[in-house]
Design a protein around this motif. Structure first.
Motif, PDB file in Angstrom:
ATOM      1  N   VAL A  37     105.539  39.681  24.008  1.00  0.00           N
ATOM      2  CA  VAL A  37     105.905  41.122  24.504  1.00  0.00           C
ATOM      3  C   VAL A  37     105.180  42.107  23.746  1.00  0.00           C
ATOM      4  O   VAL A  37     104.645  43.361  23.976  1.00  0.00           O
ATOM      5  N   ALA A  38     105.098  41.935  22.217  1.00  0.00           N
ATOM      6  CA  ALA A  38     104.311  42.818  21.361  1.00  0.00           C
ATOM      7  C   ALA A  38     102.962  43.114  21.775  1.00  0.00           C
ATOM      8  O   ALA A  38     102.360  44.286  21.736  1.00  0.00           O
ATOM      9  N   ASN A  39     102.355  42.097  22.338  1.00  0.00           N
ATOM     10  CA  ASN A  39     100.832  41.950  22.379  1.00  0.00           C
ATOM     11  C   ASN A  39     100.762  42.845  23.622  1.00  0.00           C
ATOM     12  O   ASN A  39      99.909  43.825  23.735  1.00  0.00           O
ATOM     13  N   ASP A  40     101.565  42.589  24.647  1.00  0.00           N
ATOM     14  CA  ASP A  40     101.656  43.056  26.036  1.00  0.00           C
ATOM     15  C   ASP A  40     101.814  44.580  26.029  1.00  0.00           C
ATOM     16  O   ASP A  40     101.141  45.513  26.361  1.00  0.00           O
ATOM     17  N   LEU A  41     102.883  45.104  25.016  1.00  0.00           N
ATOM     18  CA  LEU A  41     103.254  46.453  24.912  1.00  0.00           C
ATOM     19  C   LEU A  41     102.026  47.293  24.224  1.00  0.00           C
ATOM     20  O   LEU A  41     101.828  48.210  24.544  1.00  0.00           O
ATOM     21  N   PHE A  42     101.500  46.477  23.155  1.00  0.00           N
ATOM     22  CA  PHE A  42     100.348  46.984  22.577  1.00  0.00           C
ATOM     23  C   PHE A  42      99.166  47.221  23.411  1.00  0.00           C
ATOM     24  O   PHE A  42      98.502  48.512  23.527  1.00  0.00           O
ATOM     25  N   LEU A 127     109.381  58.074  23.317  1.00  0.00           N
ATOM     26  CA  LEU A 127     110.004  57.155  23.782  1.00  0.00           C
ATOM     27  C   LEU A 127     110.028  57.303  25.361  1.00  0.00           C
ATOM     28  O   LEU A 127     110.035  56.472  26.241  1.00  0.00           O
ATOM     29  N   ASP A 128     109.988  58.599  25.803  1.00  0.00           N
ATOM     30  CA  ASP A 128     110.016  59.070  27.083  1.00  0.00           C
ATOM     31  C   ASP A 128     108.766  59.481  27.890  1.00  0.00           C
ATOM     32  O   ASP A 128     108.482  59.231  29.081  1.00  0.00           O
ATOM     33  N   TYR A 129     107.568  59.864  27.029  1.00  0.00           N
ATOM     34  CA  TYR A 129     106.262  60.379  27.802  1.00  0.00           C
ATOM     35  C   TYR A 129     105.402  59.888  26.642  1.00  0.00           C
ATOM     36  O   TYR A 129     105.485  59.751  25.457  1.00  0.00           O
ATOM     37  N   LEU A 130     104.008  60.131  27.196  1.00  0.00           N
ATOM     38  CA  LEU A 130     102.834  60.272  26.385  1.00  0.00           C
ATOM     39  C   LEU A 130     102.159  61.611  26.714  1.00  0.00           C
ATOM     40  O   LEU A 130     101.957  61.844  27.924  1.00  0.00           O
ATOM     41  N   PHE A 147      96.136  70.011  28.994  1.00  0.00           N
ATOM     42  CA  PHE A 147      97.583  69.291  28.672  1.00  0.00           C
ATOM     43  C   PHE A 147      97.689  68.426  29.584  1.00  0.00           C
ATOM     44  O   PHE A 147      98.106  68.737  30.635  1.00  0.00           O
ATOM     45  N   ILE A 148      98.240  67.125  29.354  1.00  0.00           N
ATOM     46  CA  ILE A 148      98.630  66.249  30.224  1.00  0.00           C
ATOM     47  C   ILE A 148      99.737  65.398  29.739  1.00  0.00           C
ATOM     48  O   ILE A 148      99.848  65.052  28.386  1.00  0.00           O
ATOM     49  N   ARG A 149     100.879  65.091  30.649  1.00  0.00           N
ATOM     50  CA  ARG A 149     102.061  64.511  30.048  1.00  0.00           C
ATOM     51  C   ARG A 149     102.406  63.417  31.158  1.00  0.00           C
ATOM     52  O   ARG A 149     102.485  63.715  32.220  1.00  0.00           O
ATOM     53  N   THR A 150     102.237  62.175  30.634  1.00  0.00           N
ATOM     54  CA  THR A 150     102.503  61.072  31.579  1.00  0.00           C
ATOM     55  C   THR A 150     103.788  60.288  31.372  1.00  0.00           C
ATOM     56  O   THR A 150     104.359  60.375  29.982  1.00  0.00           O
ATOM     57  N   SER A 151     104.421  59.755  32.107  1.00  0.00           N
ATOM     58  CA  SER A 151     105.863  59.280  31.920  1.00  0.00           C
ATOM     59  C   SER A 151     105.523  57.678  31.438  1.00  0.00           C
ATOM     60  O   SER A 151     104.450  57.364  32.020  1.00  0.00           O
ATOM     61  N   THR A 152     106.348  57.364  30.628  1.00  0.00           N
ATOM     62  CA  THR A 152     106.188  55.934  29.882  1.00  0.00           C
ATOM     63  C   THR A 152     107.342  54.979  30.705  1.00  0.00           C
ATOM     64  O   THR A 152     107.403  53.788  30.501  1.00  0.00           O
ATOM     65  N   ASN A 153     107.517  55.569  31.913  1.00  0.00           N
ATOM     66  CA  ASN A 153     108.548  54.741  32.733  1.00  0.00           C
ATOM     67  C   ASN A 153     108.105  53.256  33.169  1.00  0.00           C
ATOM     68  O   ASN A 153     108.626  52.007  32.842  1.00  0.00           O
ATOM     69  N   ASP A 154     106.792  53.194  33.429  1.00  0.00           N
ATOM     70  CA  ASP A 154     105.933  52.202  33.956  1.00  0.00           C
ATOM     71  C   ASP A 154     106.161  51.021  32.787  1.00  0.00           C
ATOM     72  O   ASP A 154     106.186  49.811  32.880  1.00  0.00           O
ATOM     73  N   TRP A 155     106.023  51.693  31.603  1.00  0.00           N
ATOM     74  CA  TRP A 155     105.723  50.803  30.264  1.00  0.00           C
ATOM     75  C   TRP A 155     106.896  49.914  30.131  1.00  0.00           C
ATOM     76  O   TRP A 155     107.144  48.980  29.718  1.00  0.00           O
ATOM     77  N   TYR A 156     108.161  50.825  30.176  1.00  0.00           N
ATOM     78  CA  TYR A 156     109.459  50.340  30.155  1.00  0.00           C
ATOM     79  C   TYR A 156     109.746  49.371  31.135  1.00  0.00           C
ATOM     80  O   TYR A 156     110.258  48.202  30.819  1.00  0.00           O
ATOM     81  N   VAL A 157     109.329  49.513  32.324  1.00  0.00           N
ATOM     82  CA  VAL A 157     109.572  48.677  33.372  1.00  0.00           C
ATOM     83  C   VAL A 157     108.884  47.273  33.091  1.00  0.00           C
ATOM     84  O   VAL A 157     109.414  46.325  33.148  1.00  0.00           O
ATOM     85  N   SER A 158     107.572  47.338  32.628  1.00  0.00           N
ATOM     86  CA  SER A 158     106.977  46.282  32.176  1.00  0.00           C
ATOM     87  C   SER A 158     107.602  45.483  31.032  1.00  0.00           C
ATOM     88  O   SER A 158     107.763  44.231  30.910  1.00  0.00           O
ATOM     89  N   LEU A 159     108.024  46.142  30.352  1.00  0.00           N
ATOM     90  CA  LEU A 159     109.058  45.946  28.749  1.00  0.00           C
ATOM     91  C   LEU A 159     109.978  44.974  29.460  1.00  0.00           C
ATOM     92  O   LEU A 159     110.360  43.680  28.916  1.00  0.00           O
ATOM     93  N   GLN A 160     110.838  45.620  30.291  1.00  0.00           N
ATOM     94  CA  GLN A 160     111.787  44.680  31.063  1.00  0.00           C
ATOM     95  C   GLN A 160     111.660  43.529  31.577  1.00  0.00           C
ATOM     96  O   GLN A 160     112.271  42.511  31.346  1.00  0.00           O
ATOM     97  N   ARG A 161     110.605  43.584  32.316  1.00  0.00           N
ATOM     98  CA  ARG A 161     110.116  42.468  33.167  1.00  0.00           C
ATOM     99  C   ARG A 161     109.712  41.387  32.143  1.00  0.00           C
ATOM    100  O   ARG A 161     110.252  40.214  32.276  1.00  0.00           O
ATOM    101  N   ASN A 162     109.123  41.774  31.138  1.00  0.00           N
ATOM    102  CA  ASN A 162     108.771  40.589  30.168  1.00  0.00           C
ATOM    103  C   ASN A 162     109.758  40.122  29.336  1.00  0.00           C
ATOM    104  O   ASN A 162     109.954  39.014  29.329  1.00  0.00           O
ATOM    105  N   PHE A 163     110.775  40.982  29.231  1.00  0.00           N
ATOM    106  CA  PHE A 163     112.067  40.202  28.619  1.00  0.00           C
ATOM    107  C   PHE A 163     112.909  39.261  29.512  1.00  0.00           C
ATOM    108  O   PHE A 163     113.213  38.249  29.325  1.00  0.00           O
ATOM    109  N   LEU A 164     112.807  39.717  30.760  1.00  0.00           N
ATOM    110  CA  LEU A 164     113.369  39.092  31.808  1.00  0.00           C
ATOM    111  C   LEU A 164     113.002  37.643  32.010  1.00  0.00           C
ATOM    112  O   LEU A 164     113.195  36.363  31.729  1.00  0.00           O
ATOM    113  N   THR A 165     111.520  37.839  32.092  1.00  0.00           N
ATOM    114  CA  THR A 165     110.652  36.639  32.195  1.00  0.00           C
ATOM    115  C   THR A 165     110.963  35.633  31.046  1.00  0.00           C
ATOM    116  O   THR A 165     111.029  34.559  31.151  1.00  0.00           O
TER     117      THR A 165
END
Ligand code: C2E
Ligand code: MG
Ligand code: MG
Length: 712
Positions: A37-42, A127-130, A147-165
């Motif tokens: 998970v750490a590696n994936d997140l990083f 935690l909410d954006y980049l 200036f660009i701001r992107t959501s980290t939502n995807d990142w969280y979703v991936s994190l959740q998925r990783n945890f569930l897996t």
């Protein structure tokens, strides 16, 4: 800490295995999952950062013209192109003066704030954006900022998925390890547990014939084999051990039986006399105590008797102990027949027996038993060609008249027995108070006699023996005297029996013999050549094998010669024709001593010994001389004895002559020598010497018949 894990130790091995496997799997999965998970997140985060930086770069390049020409509309269009990326929340372009030049809000995130002026160039991950502030540079000149701001939502979703897996994988792995642990248990812990259960059962039931089942050929299989081999070994040892134990038990049983028998024998021995089988002193005393208790309860009477045999020592000393022992057995049998069932005959030791009459109605009962005992002893006993007459003295004490304790009754019966003995024996006496002092006297006399021997309180007295042929002093009889330091002269009649009983007589005899030898040497040196000495020897002396050597040694020591000594032996000694007596007599004769039989006629009826022994003289006992010549029986006996002695070529001395009348009668019978108060009492050596001189002076044969007192 270790205590916190104690519960693990108590878990069964199967649980431990499961726990171990689960824990290992869980820890491995957890660490793996965390790393993944750490590696994936990083990786994802770095991707997002570089992606946004690239996007900002592109937007910046695309907006250079718009900024240069201050074309806000074109800038907005450039930003609107970001609609294609759904993760972009908002975007903006600032002029070179940092004023908001164009902005874009994603329809998915309409409320996103757009800063009024650009922040510090660079990227920020929350935690909410980049978000990224990227300056737009043209030839190193800043035209504006993107200036660009992107959501980290995807990142969280991936994190959740990783945890569930991860969790799913963990659950699966957990299940697999559980299954594996079951398999392991079946293959490893189950056999171990079975082995442990079997070991427990073996140790509990000691059934070493049990065997463990083998499941595999691995180390566990080897363990089972080793365990079974060990059980077989133990089984064999156990069998041997139980055989050994059975043998041991049999041995113990037989030893216990032996011990039991031995105890019974010892018990019997402790209470019985080994020779006669009669109860012994201890048992007798115990019975006396019981009887005393019974009679004191019912107010009855019982009698205690002491029996001592007469002349038993003589039998023992002269005929040997084996004869003495047989005699005692016969006496024991006779005594047993004299008492009722329930009464007791016991042996005290030596020739002493005791009788307990448990219940009597008075003196008459005890009297009749005592008479029965004396009558039972009376018949002659034939032993090894010897005819023995055994008599006994009985002392009786009666409860409660003669004592109220066992010790007192026994002591008094003993005293009464001594009194009966001193009355001549072969009789019985009840205890009386007068005896108390006599018994005590006898005891003190014994102690004093020992002292007398130690301190030599004896003196030798001499009584002349006169030749019937010429009236000269043929010899002197040496007679012992005891000069007691306080009581004065004690007569031999009082202490000789005691000395014989205690054995002190041997020392006394030797002393008298020595004195007589010394004295005869003195007299012979004084030219009284033909005088000789007569010395008494107790029967006890004849049981000593070295008798002749001892007397010979005294002869040598004193310088006396055996031809000057005549030895007087009692009839009783000769009666017991043992080899010892015979050999002693032969040896004494061979040494040159003359031998005389003392007190002839008082002992036994058999005269056969007169022929058998090398005798020289008979001394007719003074009891036959009394009342001569009036007592016709005594006169006849004396005559017969003298005639018999003559025919056996034995010389005859008559002792105890007190009167002229007796002398006259005896002279006619043809005796060889006379002895008696008519001539002289036993006197000291000096007086005897004076007497001797006075008699020597009488040289004529006619004077032989004249008593000294008449001549003086
Ligand atoms: P015995 O050997 O027959 O000695 C003779 C005893 O008769 C002596 O008694 C003597 O005094 C006594 N007697 C002599 N003439 C007359 C008499 O005319 N009338 C009376 N009534 N008695 C007379 P004693 O000295 O009292 O000795 C008694 C016995 O003691 C002796 O009898 C002897 O058997 C024993 N005796 C004495 N001295 C010794 C000794 O040194 N050794 C041993 N073994 N016995 C001894
Ligand atoms: Mg004598
Ligand atoms: Mg005598």
């Amino acid at each position: 800490m270790s205590r916190a894990f104690n519960w693990i130790k108590e878990l069964p091995i199967s649980r431990k295995l499961t726990l171990l496997m689960m824990t290992t799997a869980a820890v491995a999965l957890f660490l793996g999952g965390v790393a993944f998970v750490a590696n994936d997140l990083f990786v994802k985060r770095s991707g997002m950062l570089s992606q946004q930086a690239t996007l900002a770069e592109i937007v910046g390049l695309n907006s250079i013209a718009a900024l240069d020409f201050d074309d806000a509309r074109s800038a907005r269009e450039t930003l609107t192109a970001l609609e294609a990326d759904p993760e972009v929340m908002a975007a903006a372009i600032y002029s070179g003066q940092d004023l908001l030049f164009a902005q874009y809000n994603s329809p998915g995130f309409p409320d996103t704030d757009i800063p009024a002026s650009p922040g510090i160039a660079g990227q920020r991950f929350t935690l909410d954006y980049l978000e990224t502030f990227q300056p737009v540079l043209v030839r190193d000149q800043k035209l504006g900022t993107v200036f660009i701001r992107t959501s980290t939502n995807d990142w969280y979703v991936s994190l959740q998925r990783n945890f569930l897996t991860g969790f799913a994988v963990m659950a699966i792995v957990g299940l697999i390890s559980l299954a594996l642990s079951h398999v392991l248990q079946r293959n490893f812990s189950a056999p171990v547990l079975e082995l442990a259960g079997l070991a427990r059962m073996v140790s509990r039931t000691r059934s070493y014939s049990l065997r463990a089942r083998k499941y595999s050929e691995d180390e566990l299989g080897t363990l089972v084999d080793d365990f079974n081999a060990m059980l077989e070994e133990i089984e064999q040892r156990d069998m041997k051990l139980s055989e050994y134990q059975q043998g041991l038990e049999r041995e113990v049983q037989s030893r216990t039986a032996d011990l039991q028998q031995l105890t019974e024998r010892l018990e019997h021995q402790a209470h019985h006399d080994s020779l006669t089988g009669l109860p012994n002193r201890k048992r007798y005393k115990e019975c006396c105590h019981d009887t005393l208790a019974e009679r004191s309860r019912d107010g009855g009477q019982f009698a205690v008797m002491f029996l001592d045999l007469e002349r038993f020592k003589l039998v023992n000393d002269s005929l040997g102990h084996h004869v003495g022992d047989r005699l005692l057995n016969i006496v024991a049998r006779r005594l047993r027949n004299c008492v009722r069932e329930g009464d007791m005959v016991a042996r005290q030791g030596g020739d002493e027996f005791t009788v307990l009459l448990r219940s009597v109605s008075g003196y008459e009962d005890a009297t009749s038993v005592a008479e029965r005992i004396l009558a039972a002893l009376a018949p002659c006993i034939e032993l090894e060609a010897h005819t023995l007459n055994i008599t006994g003295s009985i002392g009786i004490s009666l409860y409660p008249y003669n004592g109220t304790t066992v010790d007192e009754l026994l002591r008094h019966a003993d005293v009464a027995m001594y009194a009966a003995k001193s009355k001549g024996g072969n009789g019985f006496l009840f205890f009386s108070d007068e005896m108390r002092t006599e018994g005590a006297e006898l005891l003190s006399l014994e102690a004093e006699l020992h002292r007398a021997v130690d301190e030599q309180q004896f003196e030798a007295y001499y009584q002349p023996i006169i030749s019937a042929h010429d009236g000269r002093v043929r010899s002197f009889e040496a007679l012992v005297r005891w000069r007691h330091p306080t009581s004065g002269m004690v007569s031999p009649g009082r202490f000789i029996p005691l000395a014989e009983e205690t054995g002190l007589i041997t020392e006394i005899d030797e002393w008298v013999f020595g004195e007589a030898c010394r004295q005869v040497v003195i007299w012979r040196k004084k030219h009284l050549h033909d005088v000789s000495m007569t010395v008494n020897l107790s029967s006890r002396q004849f049981s000593r094998p070295d008798l002749s050597q001892r007397l010979e040694a005294i002869l040598n020591e004193t310088g006396a010669t055996s031809d000057a000594i005549e030895l007087e032996i009692t009839e009783g000694t000769l009666m017991h024709q043992t080899e010892q007596v015979q050999s002693n007599l032969m040896k004494l004769k061979a040494l040159g001593f003359r031998l005389a039989v003392d007190d002839f006629g008082t002992g036994y009826s058999s005269l056969s010994y007169l022929k058998r022994f090398p005798l020289d003289r008979l001394k007719v006992d003074q009891s036959f001389v009394q009342d001569l010549p009036h007592d016709q029986d005594n006169a006849a006996i004396t005559q017969a004895v003298i005639a018999m002695a003559r025919s056996l070529r034995l010389m005859v001395t008559v002792e105890g002559i007190e009167t002229e009348e007796q002398l006259a009668f005896l002279q006619d019978l043809g005796c060889d020598a006379f002895q008696g108060f008519l001539y002289s009492q036993p006197v000291s050596a000096d007086e005897a010497e004076r007497y001797l001189y006075s008699r020597v002076a009488q040289s004529s044969a006619a004077a032989a018949s004249a008593p000294l007192h008449q001549q003086q």
